[in-house]
Write a protein that holds these residues in place. Structure first.
Motif, PDB file in Angstrom:
ATOM      1  N   ASP A  11       0.840  -1.201   0.000  1.00 59.22           N
ATOM      2  CA  ASP A  11       0.000   0.000   0.000  1.00 59.22           C
ATOM      3  C   ASP A  11       0.873   1.248   0.000  1.00 59.22           C
ATOM      4  O   ASP A  11       0.585   2.215  -0.704  1.00 59.22           O
ATOM      5  N   ARG A  14       2.274   1.786  -3.539  1.00 60.95           N
ATOM      6  CA  ARG A  14       1.219   2.214  -4.471  1.00 60.95           C
ATOM      7  C   ARG A  14       0.764   3.647  -4.193  1.00 60.95           C
ATOM      8  O   ARG A  14       0.557   4.429  -5.113  1.00 60.95           O
ATOM      9  N   GLU A 130      -5.734  -8.421   2.392  1.00 58.38           N
ATOM     10  CA  GLU A 130      -4.620  -9.241   2.875  1.00 58.38           C
ATOM     11  C   GLU A 130      -5.104 -10.425   3.712  1.00 58.38           C
ATOM     12  O   GLU A 130      -4.572 -11.527   3.591  1.00 58.38           O
ATOM     13  N   ASP A 135      -3.413  -9.366  -2.495  1.00 57.62           N
ATOM     14  CA  ASP A 135      -2.398  -8.314  -2.321  1.00 57.62           C
ATOM     15  C   ASP A 135      -1.295  -8.703  -1.338  1.00 57.62           C
ATOM     16  O   ASP A 135      -0.876  -7.896  -0.524  1.00 57.62           O
TER      17      ASP A 135
END
Length: 137
Positions: A11, A14, A130, A135
């Motif tokens: 995260d 990104r 998750e 991811d």
């Protein structure tokens, strides 16, 4: 409210990329981008496989209660291009979205609105990518 912000490393990467891309495009949300940038830089970063299931990550669906009214709603934390308020999909660039990122069940989060400051309490993480095997890389 002094709560530690926890992010997955994925995260973080990104969101960092999103911030720089939007700044390069001269996006109008400079204040929100700067605030998000500070939030992710000061957050504790963990491997996606090690994030606890009670933490709000990108793509998480959560149940929050507005402290002032007692109203409870379901929200999903998404990237700006996925935001849709009618469907409860809230952008990480919004005041509330940024405040929710990395928070945990039980945390009370204050954020700014055009009418002043509001506070929500995170009741449940209904879905976290998750925790559901998504991811993780």
């Amino acid at each position: 409210m002094g709560n530690e912000i926890i992010l997955t490393e994925l995260d973080y990467l990104r969101l960092n990329s999103l911030i720089y891309r939007l700044l390069d495009e001269r996006n109008q949300n400079i204040r929100e981008l700067n605030f998000l940038n500070i939030e992710i830089r000061t957050a504790k970063k963990v491997a996606p496989k090690k994030i606890k299931p009670n933490v709000v990550t990108m793509g998480s669906s959560i149940e929050v209660t507005f402290v002032e009214t007692g109203k409870t709603i379901e929200l999903k934390l998404v990237y700006p291009h996925e935001a849709n308020h009618e469907d409860g999909q809230i952008s990480v660039l919004s005041s509330l979205g940024c405040a929710l990122l990395g928070a945990k069940v039980g945390d009370s989060i204050s954020y700014r609105t055009s009418e002043g400051t509001q506070t929500v309490k995170i009741g449940k993480v209904l879905f976290q990518p998750e925790a559901n095997g998504i991811d993780l890389t």
